[in-house]
Motif scaffolding. Structure first.
Motif, mmCIF file in Angstrom:
data_model
loop_
_atom_site.group_PDB
_atom_site.id
_atom_site.type_symbol
_atom_site.label_atom_id
_atom_site.label_comp_id
_atom_site.label_asym_id
_atom_site.label_seq_id
_atom_site.Cartn_x
_atom_site.Cartn_y
_atom_site.Cartn_z
ATOM 1 N N ALA B 206 22.985 -17.168 -42.376
ATOM 2 C CA ALA B 206 22.065 -17.736 -42.693
ATOM 3 C C ALA B 206 20.413 -16.806 -41.574
ATOM 4 C CB ALA B 206 21.614 -19.050 -42.714
ATOM 5 N N ALA B 207 21.359 -17.098 -40.216
ATOM 6 C CA ALA B 207 20.729 -16.748 -38.801
ATOM 7 C C ALA B 207 20.685 -14.785 -39.200
ATOM 8 C CB ALA B 207 21.633 -16.784 -37.702
ATOM 9 N N GLN B 208 21.299 -14.330 -39.715
ATOM 10 C CA GLN B 208 21.233 -12.103 -39.976
ATOM 11 C C GLN B 208 20.415 -12.298 -40.534
ATOM 12 O OE1 GLN B 208 24.928 -10.404 -40.518
ATOM 13 N NE2 GLN B 208 26.249 -11.141 -40.094
ATOM 14 N N LEU B 209 20.509 -13.479 -41.836
ATOM 15 C CA LEU B 209 18.850 -12.787 -42.868
ATOM 16 C C LEU B 209 18.028 -13.365 -42.186
ATOM 17 C CD1 LEU B 209 19.054 -12.182 -45.708
ATOM 18 C CD2 LEU B 209 18.926 -14.201 -46.412
ATOM 19 N N ALA B 210 17.287 -13.985 -41.243
ATOM 20 C CA ALA B 210 16.305 -14.534 -40.904
ATOM 21 C C ALA B 210 16.379 -13.128 -39.728
ATOM 22 C CB ALA B 210 16.430 -15.903 -40.231
ATOM 23 N N ALA B 211 16.853 -12.984 -39.235
ATOM 24 C CA ALA B 211 16.909 -11.649 -38.477
ATOM 25 C C ALA B 211 16.657 -10.797 -38.856
ATOM 26 C CB ALA B 211 17.892 -11.452 -37.258
ATOM 27 N N ALA B 212 17.104 -10.240 -39.789
ATOM 28 C CA ALA B 212 16.655 -9.040 -40.818
ATOM 29 C C ALA B 212 15.639 -9.322 -41.232
ATOM 30 C CB ALA B 212 17.818 -8.983 -42.153
ATOM 31 N N CYS B 213 14.732 -10.058 -41.925
ATOM 32 C CA CYS B 213 13.127 -10.555 -42.334
ATOM 33 C C CYS B 213 12.295 -10.963 -41.473
ATOM 34 C CB CYS B 213 13.817 -11.469 -43.388
ATOM 35 S SG CYS B 213 14.720 -10.951 -44.526
ATOM 36 N N PRO B 214 12.154 -10.459 -39.788
ATOM 37 C CA PRO B 214 11.098 -10.940 -39.051
ATOM 38 C C PRO B 214 9.931 -11.161 -39.232
ATOM 39 C CG PRO B 214 11.497 -8.164 -38.687
ATOM 40 C CD PRO B 214 12.810 -9.139 -39.921
ATOM 41 N N ASN B 215 9.044 -10.705 -40.188
ATOM 42 C CA ASN B 215 8.042 -11.215 -40.758
ATOM 43 C C ASN B 215 7.928 -12.179 -42.240
ATOM 44 O OD1 ASN B 215 6.970 -9.342 -38.888
ATOM 45 N ND2 ASN B 215 6.586 -7.819 -40.249
ATOM 46 N N GLY B 216 9.390 -12.476 -42.913
ATOM 47 C CA GLY B 216 9.612 -13.594 -43.571
ATOM 48 C C GLY B 216 9.043 -12.468 -45.117
ATOM 49 N N VAL B 217 9.671 -13.343 -45.944
ATOM 50 C CA VAL B 217 10.083 -12.485 -47.389
ATOM 51 C C VAL B 217 8.719 -12.645 -48.399
ATOM 52 C CG1 VAL B 217 11.496 -12.879 -49.256
ATOM 53 C CG2 VAL B 217 12.664 -12.989 -46.636
ATOM 54 N N ASP B 218 8.288 -11.424 -48.464
ATOM 55 C CA ASP B 218 7.266 -11.407 -49.445
ATOM 56 C C ASP B 218 7.599 -11.635 -51.605
ATOM 57 O OD1 ASP B 218 4.863 -11.761 -47.672
ATOM 58 O OD2 ASP B 218 6.387 -9.381 -47.049
ATOM 59 N N VAL B 219 8.877 -11.027 -51.557
ATOM 60 C CA VAL B 219 9.553 -10.899 -52.658
ATOM 61 C C VAL B 219 11.264 -11.055 -52.785
ATOM 62 C CG1 VAL B 219 9.901 -9.660 -55.182
ATOM 63 C CG2 VAL B 219 8.489 -8.902 -52.750
ATOM 64 N N TYR B 220 11.772 -12.604 -53.287
ATOM 65 C CA TYR B 220 13.017 -12.871 -53.279
ATOM 66 C C TYR B 220 13.939 -12.217 -55.297
ATOM 67 C CZ TYR B 220 17.256 -14.509 -53.549
ATOM 68 O OH TYR B 220 18.592 -14.747 -54.161
ATOM 69 N N PHE B 221 13.797 -10.809 -55.015
ATOM 70 C CA PHE B 221 14.184 -10.926 -56.702
ATOM 71 C C PHE B 221 15.881 -11.885 -56.815
ATOM 72 C CE2 PHE B 221 16.394 -8.794 -60.395
ATOM 73 C CZ PHE B 221 14.962 -8.162 -60.944
ATOM 74 N N GLU B 222 15.266 -12.169 -57.555
ATOM 75 C CA GLU B 222 16.283 -13.874 -57.753
ATOM 76 C C GLU B 222 17.224 -13.862 -59.041
ATOM 77 O OE1 GLU B 222 18.533 -15.479 -56.829
ATOM 78 O OE2 GLU B 222 17.907 -17.869 -56.768
ATOM 79 N N ASN B 223 18.732 -12.687 -58.339
ATOM 80 C CA ASN B 223 19.729 -12.826 -59.670
ATOM 81 C C ASN B 223 21.115 -13.452 -58.776
ATOM 82 O OD1 ASN B 223 20.714 -10.859 -56.953
ATOM 83 N ND2 ASN B 223 20.694 -9.305 -59.062
ATOM 84 N N VAL B 224 21.235 -14.530 -58.130
ATOM 85 C CA VAL B 224 22.152 -15.559 -58.568
ATOM 86 C C VAL B 224 22.197 -16.556 -58.030
ATOM 87 C CG1 VAL B 224 22.523 -12.963 -56.666
ATOM 88 C CG2 VAL B 224 22.094 -14.811 -55.276
#
Lengths: 341, 341
Positions: B206-224
């Motif tokens: 979770a921390a890694q993902l947040a760090a990888a998205c410093p400007n948040g997420v605009d599109v999450y392509f949900e397949n899982v």
């Protein structure tokens, strides 16, 4: 006109835990504020009470900042100019402003909209011709996009948003099914021209709703959440659209309800039915759509295709009780506080 | 060419409860079917294995009918014509069909698409140039609609859908963040040009993902679905779009997970962030978009802007194990069964 001595206002005394109670509010008397250049002193005539205010009373992250404890409760208002420091306004002008729960307020002249009392009753700018009506218009037409013959379902359907949703759906040639609580409200929906009306308090509500939607549901305008959403979800057709403008059933939740966890099943339903679930706040659409809304809705009101009902409570100090009742669905029509004559 | 004596096929032996097991499948030998006029006898070269097949093994209502117990498992295939009863095809033609888990099949000539082996390896019609690639293309561009500079997150990102999503996002000028399981897959995402890659098996995912998205997420392509969705949801920006094409984490659920019930909180998040959550099946977009997809994707592959990886398993009888592994994320790239040489 001599100025009154005091401004009566209602502030947030404490953040509610679950349902708000009267002790979460406090009535205060403070000196009448003094307008600076470019400002207007307003005597508030009407205060709008709306479910979104519950969200603003909490600290949780939302689309708008929370009200600070001790601050005046927010809200849309219609007021009369009693002292103008702006050349565009004279005493007696009636304006729409966002002045909150108080009898008097100073507003920036650039942040108010002058109302024409001859065009429509001024308090409609808080209801059918204002934020609630626009919420219905933008959410239904921009997100719901009902086609002729499709079925549109809306709950809280005698409220200012729901009643507009159903009537606009009819204008667009869709079938309108309204959900409300109690026989009087259900009867009112039939008077408004809804094709079917269902009482969510009836024990066989789910069966009634299914019977009222023999071809399933193409648009569910979501403004309540809770049991109604649970009941509508299985009826949604492939490609159904769900504009989400409110979740009144959730607002007083203090924690997630007991399990099982139905979130995965909700996502699965969205997948298998190719549903569109879209949250929105009407402000998103103001720039592009509000002028069209005012033209369309004014016309529909004039020609009787859209009717509206108001539930007017006298006196600012009754606002907390009226608001608490609103969250329980006790109002019948657009809830307004008549603050002054 | 002398015809083979038997068709080997894999049928659904039992509906899985939770994760499929080998005993849910059964290998059968049956006579080679005989084509009628307008039909083709096919020798299957490649069988595509895809997560959606798990849904078809269950009786639950979905976007397609369940496979009957005893019926051949469904699936996209590439096959060679070994007997043509249609003037449009000759022996040796290679075609895309939906012939399922078997070595031979009869197909209606009107229901197959002839492939050009010189244009692209024929098995790409099951992957990057087929249903998975089109799922990525249509879902990302029609629903996700990433703008330049926006952040697109996709999971199962080394799979045929996810890898296309990330690479198309890059082509459109967006920032692509991929999620995968294991260091090899994460390294592969970096080779593909993803701006960031995160391993969902890491304890600080979770921390890694947040760090990888410093400007948040605009599109999450949900397949899982599952844990990844839970982790992405708080990162979604206002007005974020969530195309939902698959929920592999849910497919083996036998009942709703333990509480609390997070469905109300999910709806609240959709409301307060003005999210768009939109389920879809690629077939919705075939009529309008498939021809554009083939042109765009072929071009991108030719000029190296989209690369693809295949995970080829030899022999039809290995399909059940390979499929069970697919649902656990054990494949690395587009999973194909090589049915014949």
């Amino acid at each position: 006109m001599s100025l009154p001595a005091e401004n009566t206002r209602i502030v947030l005394a404490a953040r509610p835990v679950g349902e708000p109670t009267p002790s979460d509010f406090r009535v205060e008397s403070v000196p009448i504020p003094v307008p600076a250049e470019g400002e207007l002193l307003l005597e508030i005539l009407y205060l709008s009470l709306d479910p979104y205010m519950r969200g603003r009373m909490s600290e949780a992250e939302s689309y708008a900042d929370p009200i600070a404890v001790g601050d005046v409760m927010v809200g849309g208002t219609v007021g009369r100019v009693i002292e103008s420091k702006d050349p565009g306004f004279v005493n007696g002008d009636v304006v729409l402003s966002f002045s909150g729960w108080q009898t008097h307020a100073v507003a920036d002249a650039g942040h108010v909209r002058k109302l024409d009392p001859h065009a429509a009753p001024v308090q409609t700018s808080l209801g059918v011709l204002g934020m609630p009506g626009f919420t219905a218009y933008a959410g239904l037409l921009e997100i719901g996009r009902p086609e002729k013959g499709e079925t549109v379902v809306v709950a809280a359907a005698t409220g200012p948003v729901g009643s507009a949703v159903g009537q606009i759906a009819k204008i667009r040639g869709a079938r309108a099914v309204g959900i409300a609580g109690g026989p009087d409200k259900v009867a009112h929906l039939r008077e408004l021209g809804f094709d079917a009306a269902v009482d969510h308090r009836d024990p066989d509500f789910a069966a009634q709703l299914a019977a009222a939607c023999p071809n399933g549901v193409d648009v569910y305008f979501e403004n309540v959440g809770g049991k109604v959403w649970d009941t509508v979800l299985p009826l949604l057709n492939t490609y159904a659209r769900v504009p989400v403008c409110g979740l009144i059933a959730n607002y007083n939740l203090t924690s997630a309800p007991e399990g099982p966890d139905r979130a995965p099943a909700l996502m699965s339903r969205i997948l298998t039915k190719s549903l569109t679930v879209r949250g929105f706040i009407q402000s998103e659409f103001v720039k592009d759509q509000f002028v069209h809304f005012l033209a369309d809705m004014s016309g529909w009101i004039t020609d009787g295709r859209v009717r509206y009902r108001e539930d007017v409570v006298d006196g600012l100090t009754n606002a907390p009780d009226a608001f608490i009742g609103l969250l329980k669905g006790q109002n019948f029509g657009k809830l307004l506080i008549k603050v002054a004559q």
